[in-house]
Write a protein that holds these residues in place. Structure first.
Motif, PDB file in Angstrom:
ATOM      1  N   SER A   1       0.925  -1.206  -0.082  1.00  0.00           N
ATOM      2  CA  SER A   1      -0.093   0.015   0.080  1.00  0.00           C
ATOM      3  C   SER A   1       0.955   1.110  -0.060  1.00  0.00           C
ATOM      4  O   SER A   1       2.035   1.463   0.560  1.00  0.00           O
TER       5      SER A   1
ATOM      6  N   LYS B   1       0.357   5.473   0.743  1.00  0.00           N
ATOM      7  CA  LYS B   1      -0.567   6.657   1.464  1.00  0.00           C
ATOM      8  C   LYS B   1       0.074   7.824   1.363  1.00  0.00           C
ATOM      9  O   LYS B   1       0.991   7.866   1.905  1.00  0.00           O
TER      10      LYS B   1
ATOM     11  N   SER C   1      -0.317  12.443   0.506  1.00  0.00           N
ATOM     12  CA  SER C   1      -1.176  13.593   0.369  1.00  0.00           C
ATOM     13  C   SER C   1      -1.897  13.451  -1.086  1.00  0.00           C
ATOM     14  O   SER C   1      -1.177  13.173  -1.993  1.00  0.00           O
TER      15      SER C   1
ATOM     16  N   PHE D   1       1.893   7.594  -7.210  1.00  0.00           N
ATOM     17  CA  PHE D   1       0.938   6.806  -7.255  1.00  0.00           C
ATOM     18  C   PHE D   1       1.013   5.700  -8.444  1.00  0.00           C
ATOM     19  O   PHE D   1       1.052   4.473  -8.320  1.00  0.00           O
TER      20      PHE D   1
ATOM     21  N   GLU E   1      -5.651  12.605   2.400  1.00  0.00           N
ATOM     22  CA  GLU E   1      -4.798  11.779   1.835  1.00  0.00           C
ATOM     23  C   GLU E   1      -5.465  10.815   1.026  1.00  0.00           C
ATOM     24  O   GLU E   1      -6.637  10.568   1.272  1.00  0.00           O
ATOM     25  N   LEU E   2      -4.718  10.056   0.041  1.00  0.00           N
ATOM     26  CA  LEU E   2      -5.341   8.810  -0.534  1.00  0.00           C
ATOM     27  C   LEU E   2      -4.385   7.604  -0.311  1.00  0.00           C
ATOM     28  O   LEU E   2      -3.007   7.729  -0.115  1.00  0.00           O
ATOM     29  N   GLU E   3      -4.961   6.573   0.047  1.00  0.00           N
ATOM     30  CA  GLU E   3      -4.320   5.263   0.214  1.00  0.00           C
ATOM     31  C   GLU E   3      -4.601   4.466  -1.000  1.00  0.00           C
ATOM     32  O   GLU E   3      -5.806   4.178  -0.877  1.00  0.00           O
TER      33      GLU E   3
ATOM     34  N   ILE F   1      -4.361   0.432  -1.954  1.00  0.00           N
ATOM     35  CA  ILE F   1      -3.662  -0.909  -1.750  1.00  0.00           C
ATOM     36  C   ILE F   1      -3.849  -1.825  -2.677  1.00  0.00           C
ATOM     37  O   ILE F   1      -5.044  -1.793  -3.351  1.00  0.00           O
TER      38      ILE F   1
ATOM     39  N   ASP G   1     -10.258   7.159   0.892  1.00  0.00           N
ATOM     40  CA  ASP G   1      -9.968   8.513   1.101  1.00  0.00           C
ATOM     41  C   ASP G   1     -10.947   9.006   2.065  1.00  0.00           C
ATOM     42  O   ASP G   1     -11.926   8.328   2.418  1.00  0.00           O
ATOM     43  N   ASP G   2     -10.691  10.205   2.760  1.00  0.00           N
ATOM     44  CA  ASP G   2     -11.524  10.536   3.721  1.00  0.00           C
ATOM     45  C   ASP G   2     -12.293  11.854   3.363  1.00  0.00           C
ATOM     46  O   ASP G   2     -12.642  12.772   3.911  1.00  0.00           O
TER      47      ASP G   2
ATOM     48  N   GLN H   1     -15.110   7.223   5.084  1.00  0.00           N
ATOM     49  CA  GLN H   1     -14.305   7.200   4.049  1.00  0.00           C
ATOM     50  C   GLN H   1     -15.004   6.723   2.836  1.00  0.00           C
ATOM     51  O   GLN H   1     -15.614   5.612   3.043  1.00  0.00           O
TER      52      GLN H   1
ATOM     53  N   ARG I   1     -14.293   4.095  -0.008  1.00  0.00           N
ATOM     54  CA  ARG I   1     -13.712   2.897  -0.414  1.00  0.00           C
ATOM     55  C   ARG I   1     -13.885   2.271  -2.005  1.00  0.00           C
ATOM     56  O   ARG I   1     -15.116   2.147  -1.913  1.00  0.00           O
TER      57      ARG I   1
END
Lengths: 106, 135
Positions: B3, B5, B7, B16, B59-61, B63, B79-80, B126, B128
């Motif tokens: 993964s 994560k 900004s 990314f 942020e973006l994660e 996975i 993301d949030d 979040q 997803r």
């Protein structure tokens, strides 16, 4: 991989050679270049894409832009696309308004 | 599983994409499959980077997991940001005359065409968004 583009204008035809990737990171720069063609009486926009390996929606939007904004009578050509690029073009229905050729014939 | 994560800013777009590519390119030999995943991944990542956080930083994660039950890969974006269900976007009319085409909407359309399974959920504020491709 860097993407490069090169624009030449001859007798109302804009010839644009694309290579590498046309994606979110560089489509804006190409779009800015194409904006300089507006009002220049361009009849044809020819994209030579023999060395283009990857195109995302950001790249496709630049080609749609060429058709919509440079002039609705402008003919837009896509020349030398490999199968990967052609798949994306056909999937999005862009083959409806592009002249798709293996080698350029006007 | 891997993964990344970072900004959620366009400055991290290349990071990314390099991450996504490095995780899947050895695994997938078929060029079209690899390309489909990279394009769909780009579209999904760019959506978050551009639109998830209109008024704040976040942020973006991403996975990435190889599937075990069947040959395939899953890419999940978390993301949030503001609630956004990409699956509810209307599809663009790809047969519309070019003059009438909206410049947006193509990205999600391409994701739907190129990936095999898509799912979205909103939990704990979040987003997803999960994309699966079999190969």
């Amino acid at each position: 991989m860097e993407s490069l583009f090169n624009i030449k204008i001859e007798n109302g035809t804009a010839k644009i050679t694309l290579s590498g990737r046309l994606d979110t990171s560089n489509a804006g720069a190409l779009s800015d270049e194409l904006k300089t063609l507006i009002g220049q009486d361009i009849q044809k926009v020819v994209f030579f894409v023999n060395d283009l390996e990857y195109i995302s929606s950001a790249g496709l939007r630049v080609i749609i832009f060429a058709k919509q904004k440079i002039g609705t009578d402008t003919r837009v050509y896509l020349v030398g696309a490999n199968s990967t690029i052609l798949d994306v073009v056909k999937m999005t229905g862009m083959d409806n308004f592009l002249f798709i050729q293996d080698t350029y014939q006007d | 599983m891997a993964s990344l994560k970072l900004s959620a800013s366009m400055e991290n777009f290349d990071a990314f994409m390099d991450f996504l590519k490095s995780q899947i390119e050895d695994e997938i030999s078929e060029k079209k499959t690899l390309n489909d995943i990279l394009i769909a991944g780009e579209e999904a990542i760019v959506n978050v980077l551009k639109y998830a956080y209109p008024d704040q930083n976040g942020e973006l994660e991403v996975i990435i997991q190889s599937l075990t039950d069947q040959k395939g890969v899953s890419i999940e974006l978390i993301d949030d940001g503001i609630p956004f269900n990409p699956l509810e976007r209307l599809e663009p009319d790809i047969n519309a005359p070019v003059e009438e085409r909206p410049i947006g909407g193509l990205g999600i359309f391409m994701i739907k065409k190129m990936m095999d399974v898509l799912s979205y959920s909103r939990d704990n504020k979040q987003n997803r968004f999960k994309l699966i491709k079999y190969y």
